[in-house]
Design an enzyme around this catalytic site. Structure first.
Site, PDB file in Angstrom:
ATOM      1  N   TYR A   1     -27.034  63.869 -46.139  1.00  0.00           N
ATOM      2  CA  TYR A   1     -27.568  62.498 -46.119  1.00  0.00           C
ATOM      3  C   TYR A   1     -28.783  62.426 -45.189  1.00  0.00           C
ATOM      4  CZ  TYR A   1     -27.880  57.549 -44.804  1.00  0.00           C
ATOM      5  OH  TYR A   1     -28.335  56.275 -44.533  1.00  0.00           O
TER       6      TYR A   1
ATOM      7  N   SER B   1     -33.448  56.271 -42.531  1.00  0.00           N
ATOM      8  CA  SER B   1     -32.349  56.107 -41.571  1.00  0.00           C
ATOM      9  C   SER B   1     -32.730  56.839 -40.293  1.00  0.00           C
ATOM     10  CB  SER B   1     -31.058  56.721 -42.129  1.00  0.00           C
ATOM     11  OG  SER B   1     -30.066  56.776 -41.121  1.00  0.00           O
TER      12      SER B   1
HETATM   13  P1  NAP Z   1     -24.033  49.519 -48.907  1.00  0.00           P
HETATM   14  O1  NAP Z   1     -23.556  48.337 -48.156  1.00  0.00           O
HETATM   15  O2  NAP Z   1     -23.096  50.661 -49.166  1.00  0.00           O
HETATM   16  O3  NAP Z   1     -24.646  49.017 -50.302  1.00  0.00           O
HETATM   17  C1  NAP Z   1     -25.144  49.980 -51.166  1.00  0.00           C
HETATM   18  C2  NAP Z   1     -25.911  49.309 -52.279  1.00  0.00           C
HETATM   19  O4  NAP Z   1     -26.487  50.364 -53.059  1.00  0.00           O
HETATM   20  C3  NAP Z   1     -25.032  48.515 -53.203  1.00  0.00           C
HETATM   21  O5  NAP Z   1     -25.788  47.439 -53.701  1.00  0.00           O
HETATM   22  C4  NAP Z   1     -24.695  49.516 -54.301  1.00  0.00           C
HETATM   23  O6  NAP Z   1     -24.457  48.905 -55.578  1.00  0.00           O
HETATM   24  C5  NAP Z   1     -25.971  50.312 -54.366  1.00  0.00           C
HETATM   25  N1  NAP Z   1     -25.780  51.668 -54.863  1.00  0.00           N
HETATM   26  C6  NAP Z   1     -24.878  52.597 -54.485  1.00  0.00           C
HETATM   27  N2  NAP Z   1     -25.016  53.728 -55.218  1.00  0.00           N
HETATM   28  C7  NAP Z   1     -26.030  53.483 -56.074  1.00  0.00           C
HETATM   29  C8  NAP Z   1     -26.651  54.225 -57.094  1.00  0.00           C
HETATM   30  N3  NAP Z   1     -26.250  55.463 -57.425  1.00  0.00           N
HETATM   31  N4  NAP Z   1     -27.650  53.657 -57.790  1.00  0.00           N
HETATM   32  C9  NAP Z   1     -28.061  52.403 -57.509  1.00  0.00           C
HETATM   33  N5  NAP Z   1     -27.524  51.632 -56.558  1.00  0.00           N
HETATM   34  C10 NAP Z   1     -26.516  52.178 -55.849  1.00  0.00           C
HETATM   35  O7  NAP Z   1     -25.323  50.181 -48.199  1.00  0.00           O
HETATM   36  P2  NAP Z   1     -26.262  49.633 -47.019  1.00  0.00           P
HETATM   37  O8  NAP Z   1     -25.611  49.937 -45.717  1.00  0.00           O
HETATM   38  O9  NAP Z   1     -26.714  48.256 -47.303  1.00  0.00           O
HETATM   39  O10 NAP Z   1     -27.486  50.667 -47.132  1.00  0.00           O
HETATM   40  C11 NAP Z   1     -28.699  50.344 -47.787  1.00  0.00           C
HETATM   41  C12 NAP Z   1     -29.719  51.413 -47.443  1.00  0.00           C
HETATM   42  O11 NAP Z   1     -29.904  51.473 -46.029  1.00  0.00           O
HETATM   43  C13 NAP Z   1     -29.308  52.825 -47.877  1.00  0.00           C
HETATM   44  O12 NAP Z   1     -30.429  53.529 -48.340  1.00  0.00           O
HETATM   45  C14 NAP Z   1     -28.787  53.442 -46.593  1.00  0.00           C
HETATM   46  O13 NAP Z   1     -28.893  54.847 -46.586  1.00  0.00           O
HETATM   47  C15 NAP Z   1     -29.711  52.795 -45.579  1.00  0.00           C
HETATM   48  N6  NAP Z   1     -29.154  52.803 -44.222  1.00  0.00           N
HETATM   49  C16 NAP Z   1     -28.011  52.112 -43.923  1.00  0.00           C
HETATM   50  C17 NAP Z   1     -27.494  52.178 -42.626  1.00  0.00           C
HETATM   51  C18 NAP Z   1     -26.242  51.454 -42.220  1.00  0.00           C
HETATM   52  O14 NAP Z   1     -25.739  51.701 -41.097  1.00  0.00           O
HETATM   53  N7  NAP Z   1     -25.673  50.575 -43.045  1.00  0.00           N
HETATM   54  C19 NAP Z   1     -28.144  52.943 -41.666  1.00  0.00           C
HETATM   55  C20 NAP Z   1     -29.300  53.627 -42.015  1.00  0.00           C
HETATM   56  C21 NAP Z   1     -29.794  53.555 -43.287  1.00  0.00           C
HETATM   57  P3  NAP Z   1     -22.986  48.368 -56.019  1.00  0.00           P
HETATM   58  O15 NAP Z   1     -22.790  47.065 -55.294  1.00  0.00           O
HETATM   59  O16 NAP Z   1     -23.086  48.211 -57.483  1.00  0.00           O
HETATM   60  O17 NAP Z   1     -22.012  49.424 -55.586  1.00  0.00           O
END
Ligand code: NAP
Length: 251
Positions: A160, A146
């Protein structure tokens, strides 16, 4: 080395957000996709159905990456699906907005267990299968970091941000360990992306609120991150390893 398109890709957190978008695009490239999810079975099954509707191959597997037993079971299920060619360490959590002085050990430990230890253990299992040193055919590991790793997330979730700093270092170190074993290890630092992760931190509109601070003045989409992921998996990125790509609209 590049991931072979008829091989299996494991995507942790493949049920929603960035992982879901990456699952659909990887399937379109010919990968057999293991859609790992933590709790939302319906969302994972929906991704599998969408892939199968376009003649792709996918399975959903429950895996909390905070549990080593779950990770071992995930890789066992993937082994039965076909030879592993790629891992996308995408699962990640934030926590409610809080200052460091108010953080409990329980919160910090869970953050590190899911975001850091989970990524290490998944990579360990992937290297055992993909490394030419172990008789594998090589592959690619993509770690989701991130821009928070560089910004620090003061007054929001420094734990985080620190977990993602660890992911950046992990990406560099592991990439160098396996560089001559057919495995490329790369990272992506997304900026503010429109997914449900912000709601899980207590502020669904967070990305949009902060988008005025993004040089491009908008949030990114999950598809824009997934496009970078599938490029990094592809032959077009065959000389790219140890790199961490900002996909953040300039943030
Ligand atoms: P999201 O929409 O919250 O989706 C999270 C995903 O991770 C879901 O599929 C969830 O499964 C799964 N998950 C949550 N806790 C878990 C655990 N303990 N073990 C296994 N799977 C788990 O997240 P996202 O925004 O797509 O983020 C994906 C990645 O990108 C993350 O690493 C995040 O830190 C990174 N990121 C995101 C952003 C942003 O702005 N969105 C920015 C920077 C980095 P369920 O569906 O079963 O809950």
């Amino acid at each position: 080395m590049t991931a072979r398109n008829d091989s299996v890709v494991i995507i942790t957190g493949g049920s929603r957000g960035i992982g879901r978008a990456a699952a659909l695009k990887a399937a379109a490239q010919g990968f057999k996709v293991v859609v790992a999810y933590a709790t939302n079975e319906a969302a994972a099954n929906d991704v599998v159905s969408q892939i199968e509707a376009t003649n792709g191959k996918a399975i959903a597997v429950k895996c909390d990456v905070g549990s080593e037993a779950d990770i071992l079971a995930l890789f066992k299920a993937a082994d039965a699906f076909g030879p592993l060619g790629a891992l996308i360490n995408n699962a990640g959590i934030v926590g409610p907005t809080i200052r460091v002085e108010d953080m409990t050990a329980e919160r910090i430990n869970r953050m590190m267990a899911v975001n850091v230890t989970g990524s290490f253990l998944c990579a360990r299992e992937a290297v055992k299968r993909m490394s030419t040193k172990h008789g594998g055919k090589g592959g690619v590991i993509v770690n989701l970091s991130s821009v928070a790793a560089k910004l620090g997330s003061a007054n929001t979730y420094v734990d985080y941000a620190a977990s993602k700093g660890a992911i950046d270092t992990f990406t560099v170190g592991l990439s160098q360990e396996v560089a001559t074993e057919g495995i490329r290890v790369v990272g992506i630092r997304p900026g503010l992306i429109d997914t449900e992760i912000h709601a899980s931190g207590g502020e669904p509109d967070r990305a949009h609120r902060l988008s005025v601070h993004v040089p491009m003045k908008r949030v990114g989409t999950a598809d824009e991150i997934a496009n970078a992921i599938v490029w990094l998996l592809s032959d077009d990125a065959s000389y790219v390893t140890s790199s961490i790509l900002d996909v953040s609209g300039g943030r």
